[in-house]
Design a protein around this motif. Structure first.
Motif, PDB file in Angstrom:
ATOM      1  N   ALA A  80     -67.659 -48.754  -0.012  1.00 42.36           N
ATOM      2  CA  ALA A  80     -66.699 -47.979  -0.499  1.00 42.36           C
ATOM      3  C   ALA A  80     -66.100 -48.075  -1.796  1.00 42.36           C
ATOM      4  O   ALA A  80     -65.875 -47.018  -2.614  1.00 42.36           O
ATOM      5  N   GLU A 135     -76.332 -46.931   3.829  1.00 42.20           N
ATOM      6  CA  GLU A 135     -75.424 -46.162   3.821  1.00 42.20           C
ATOM      7  C   GLU A 135     -75.063 -45.347   2.565  1.00 42.20           C
ATOM      8  O   GLU A 135     -74.688 -44.416   2.267  1.00 42.20           O
ATOM      9  N   THR A 136     -74.943 -46.509   1.517  1.00 45.74           N
ATOM     10  CA  THR A 136     -74.511 -46.201   0.103  1.00 45.74           C
ATOM     11  C   THR A 136     -75.499 -45.185  -0.401  1.00 45.74           C
ATOM     12  O   THR A 136     -75.192 -44.231  -1.094  1.00 45.74           O
ATOM     13  N   SER A 169     -76.467 -50.683  11.246  1.00 46.73           N
ATOM     14  CA  SER A 169     -75.561 -49.973  10.431  1.00 46.73           C
ATOM     15  C   SER A 169     -74.490 -50.887   9.950  1.00 46.73           C
ATOM     16  O   SER A 169     -73.945 -51.695  10.758  1.00 46.73           O
ATOM     17  N   LYS A 170     -74.161 -50.835   8.498  1.00 47.22           N
ATOM     18  CA  LYS A 170     -73.008 -51.479   8.193  1.00 47.22           C
ATOM     19  C   LYS A 170     -72.153 -50.358   7.346  1.00 47.22           C
ATOM     20  O   LYS A 170     -72.538 -49.449   6.810  1.00 47.22           O
ATOM     21  N   PRO A 171     -70.775 -50.471   7.210  1.00 53.17           N
ATOM     22  CA  PRO A 171     -70.056 -49.619   6.305  1.00 53.17           C
ATOM     23  C   PRO A 171     -70.767 -49.510   4.881  1.00 53.17           C
ATOM     24  O   PRO A 171     -71.000 -50.471   4.497  1.00 53.17           O
ATOM     25  N   ALA A 185     -75.498 -51.723   4.740  1.00 51.01           N
ATOM     26  CA  ALA A 185     -74.624 -50.981   3.695  1.00 51.01           C
ATOM     27  C   ALA A 185     -75.073 -50.260   2.708  1.00 51.01           C
ATOM     28  O   ALA A 185     -74.766 -49.514   2.188  1.00 51.01           O
TER      29      ALA A 185
END
Length: 240
Positions: free
Chosen positions: A174, A213-214, A169-171, A210
């Motif tokens: 944003a 998650e997006t 998992s990665k952020p 990432a």
């Protein structure tokens, strides 16, 4: 054009009303498009943490369930809806000029389909993708070939999301989410969100975690079930 963010201010739920027109012959998807736009609006507002109460006037649209459109909380006349929802709608979505007064209105352009393009199951979500891929205020016509292409696009994205889910998992991105949110809150610009996701999918410099998650975050508005292949074995030809 409605600036959605202007209607996020205030306390209590945001009340909206979708005015569904009667179908103008076979292939008329305008009523479905009105309901879909109302569904997206509700998702955008709810993502900001505000509750939404939705009403519907006009006939029911059987395909709405297959497209993942949330059912209305109240049906009937505007007065009956206002009574059921505890107040008048602040936003009206309609395919023609709204003359009822009391709130802002979003005018939805006509949508038509050539041939059988709204079958049940995955093909229905391909129709959702096609309608989201056009600005709601511009007329659109879709064909069976368009639906086939959109179905293939969904299959590639879902398989990619499932593959990315296997990576660390990665952020989320944003900056991309912020750009997408700004477009959604300003003018429900789902077409721009889909373009951003397409660019992100092919960006080799962004970690898989990432991307996952997006995609998962923005699908809360798009409603395309992009995470539903997680944990499933890939079908032949489904990989991106």
């Amino acid at each position: 054009m409605l600036r959605i963010v202007d209607h996020l201010v205030g306390r209590g739920p945001l009340r909206i009303c979708a005015h569904v027109p009667r179908a103008d012959g076979p292939g008329d998807l305008t009523g479905l498009r009105v309901l879909l736009t109302a569904d997206v609006l509700a998702r955008v507002v709810e993502l900001r943490g505000r509750a939404v109460l939705a009403g519907r006037t006009g006939p029911r649209v059987p395909e709405a369930d297959a497209l993942g459109i949330h059912p209305a909380d109240a049906e009937g006349t505007v007065e009956e809806i206002a009574d059921a929802l505890g107040g008048p709608p602040a936003v009206h979505l309609t395919s023609r000029a709204y003359e009822g007064g009391g709130g802002a209105f979003v005018r939805i352009a006509q949508a038509r389909a050539a041939g059988e393009t709204t079958a049940e199951g995955g093909e229905a979500l391909a129709v959702r993708l096609l309608l989201l891929d056009r600005p709601y205020h511009e007329p659109v016509a879709i064909t069976a070939d368009d639906v086939d292409g959109a179905g293939q696009r969904l299959a590639r994205w879902r398989r990619a999301v499932a593959d990315w889910a296997e990576e660390p998992s990665k952020p989320l991105r944003a900056d991309l989410v912020r750009t997408a949110r700004d477009g959604l809150e300003d003018s429900l610009d789902t077409a721009a969100v889909l373009r951003l996701l397409g660019e992100l999918a092919g960006d080799q410099d962004v970690p898989a975690g990432a991307k996952f998650e997006t995609f998962a975050r923005l699908d809360r508005v798009l409603g395309l079930e992009l995470t539903r292949e997680i944990g499933k074995a890939p079908a032949d030809g489904a990989r991106a």
